[in-house]
Design an enzyme around this catalytic site. Structure first.
Site, PDB file in Angstrom:
ATOM      1  N   GLU A  28     -69.881  13.600  13.436  1.00  0.00           N
ATOM      2  CA  GLU A  28     -68.925  14.016  12.412  1.00  0.00           C
ATOM      3  C   GLU A  28     -67.978  12.874  12.070  1.00  0.00           C
ATOM      4  O   GLU A  28     -67.679  12.020  12.905  1.00  0.00           O
ATOM      5  CB  GLU A  28     -68.067  15.174  12.925  1.00  0.00           C
ATOM      6  CG  GLU A  28     -68.848  16.421  13.186  1.00  0.00           C
ATOM      7  CD  GLU A  28     -67.944  17.597  13.550  1.00  0.00           C
ATOM      8  OE1 GLU A  28     -66.731  17.564  13.246  1.00  0.00           O
ATOM      9  OE2 GLU A  28     -68.475  18.548  14.139  1.00  0.00           O
ATOM     10  N   CYS A 285     -58.116  16.835  15.567  1.00  0.00           N
ATOM     11  CA  CYS A 285     -58.201  15.997  16.768  1.00  0.00           C
ATOM     12  C   CYS A 285     -58.740  16.814  17.943  1.00  0.00           C
ATOM     13  O   CYS A 285     -58.225  17.888  18.242  1.00  0.00           O
ATOM     14  CB  CYS A 285     -56.774  15.562  17.097  1.00  0.00           C
ATOM     15  SG  CYS A 285     -56.605  13.836  17.228  1.00  0.00           S
TER      16      CYS A 285
END
Ligand code: SF4
Length: 309
Positions: A28, A285
């Site tokens: 990703e 994150c």
């Protein structure tokens, strides 16, 4: 080089990309935008010496498909490392993401996606060197849990690259429980390497600190952290935990993060809070994962975490 498998846009405008690599593995990247008010600085002393924080597009890239470092709070830790990306595969994430979103005015790049970049050192270094030489890339930063020999090499071999060091705890007992790699590279060694990096390159190092409710978010934690750091070389960047199903942590409220930054600031340590991006598309994150974690991997990661009392 990369096949785009999926593209999802977050409510905050960030875009999550899932790429298929030539060998079949998936990784990703996320493209997000920052503005001057994307960063929250505490008031008081910080107002007298505001940090210059950049605005614009940022591409967060992956360097490994999966990760074996095993940080307890991270989704990628639930996916075994299957492939080290080549420099070309890393650079392609930046170029394709910017092209997909018609980014004008260039991007910044941060190596903080899937994987520990410094465990795939040479391709990461080569990609960083290539990207820093491009006109459409303003800045490149490599984020690491603290692979000491690689930090030393990066300072010598790619001194135009910024360094982010993920600390997440102010003492070795707590850090080892969150980041098992701390047994090999304890806080003192990591900070010594970061200090040398800052001195050799003339670049401030960002110390990333992920706030975890009830674990590392007290005034005492802030004081202990400030005491470790050199305010002239380091800036603390506070992150908020983004939920990963099955992991035993809680996010602190935004107000607590700002308070924590204020406690650091009271000790003279510059700090700011980064509000989460792309959480709603599972690309914040610590949320990146492209496979369903096995029950045994999930058990292993959660069983091994126990917060020291
Ligand atoms: S935080 Fe980074 S180094 Fe730690 S497990 Fe996740 S991807 Fe790996």
């Amino acid at each position: 080089m990369l096949d785009l498998e999926k593209k999802t846009t977050s409510d905050d405008g960030s875009v999550r990309f899932v790429w298929r690599l030539p060998g079949g593995h998936q990784v990703e990247s996320v493209l997000f935008r920052t503005t001057a008010d994307s960063f929250i600085q505490p008031s008081a002393q910080a107002a007298e010496r505001p940090l210059s924080l950049p605005s614009g597009a940022v591409v967060c890239v992956s360097s490994q498909a999966g990760c074996n470092v095993g940080c307890r709070f991270c989704a990628t830790a639930l996916q075994p490392m299957k492939h080290n990306l080549s420099a070309e595969e890393i650079c392609a994430q930046v170029i394709r993401s910017a092209r997909e979103e018609n980014v004008r005015g260039g991007t910044r790049v941060v190596f903080a996606g899937m994987g520990e970049p410094m465990l795939n050192y040479e391709p990461v270094r080569d990609a960083a060197l290539h990207l820093t030489g491009r006109e459409d890339v303003h800045n490149v930063a490599v984020s690491t849990m603290g692979i000491v020999p690689a930090i030393q090499r990066l300072a010598a071999e790619a001194p135009a690259v910024d360094l982010y060091v993920s600390l997440h705890a102010a003492n070795d007992t707590l850090r080892t429980s969150l980041v098992p790699l701390n047994r090999k590279y304890p806080i003192g060694d990591v900070l010594e390497a970061a200090r040398a990096f800052a001195q050799e390159t003339g670049r401030r190092v960002d110390i990333s600190y992920l706030l975890l409710k009830g674990i590392n978010d007290s005034p005492q934690d802030a004081r202990e952290l400030a005491a470790l750091l050199d305010r002239n070389l380091f800036t603390v960047k506070l992150l908020l935990w983004n939920t990963v199903p099955g992991l035993p942590f809680e996010r602190v409220p935004d107000e607590r993060a700002v308070e924590f930054a204020g406690w650091l600031d009271d000790c003279g340590q510059p700090a700011y809070v980064i509000p989460s991006k792309a959480r709603d598309v599972d690309a914040g994150c610590g949320q990146m994962i492209t496979t369903q974690p096995s029950a045994s991997r999930l058990r292993r990661v959660t069983r091994e975490f126990s917060a020291p009392s």
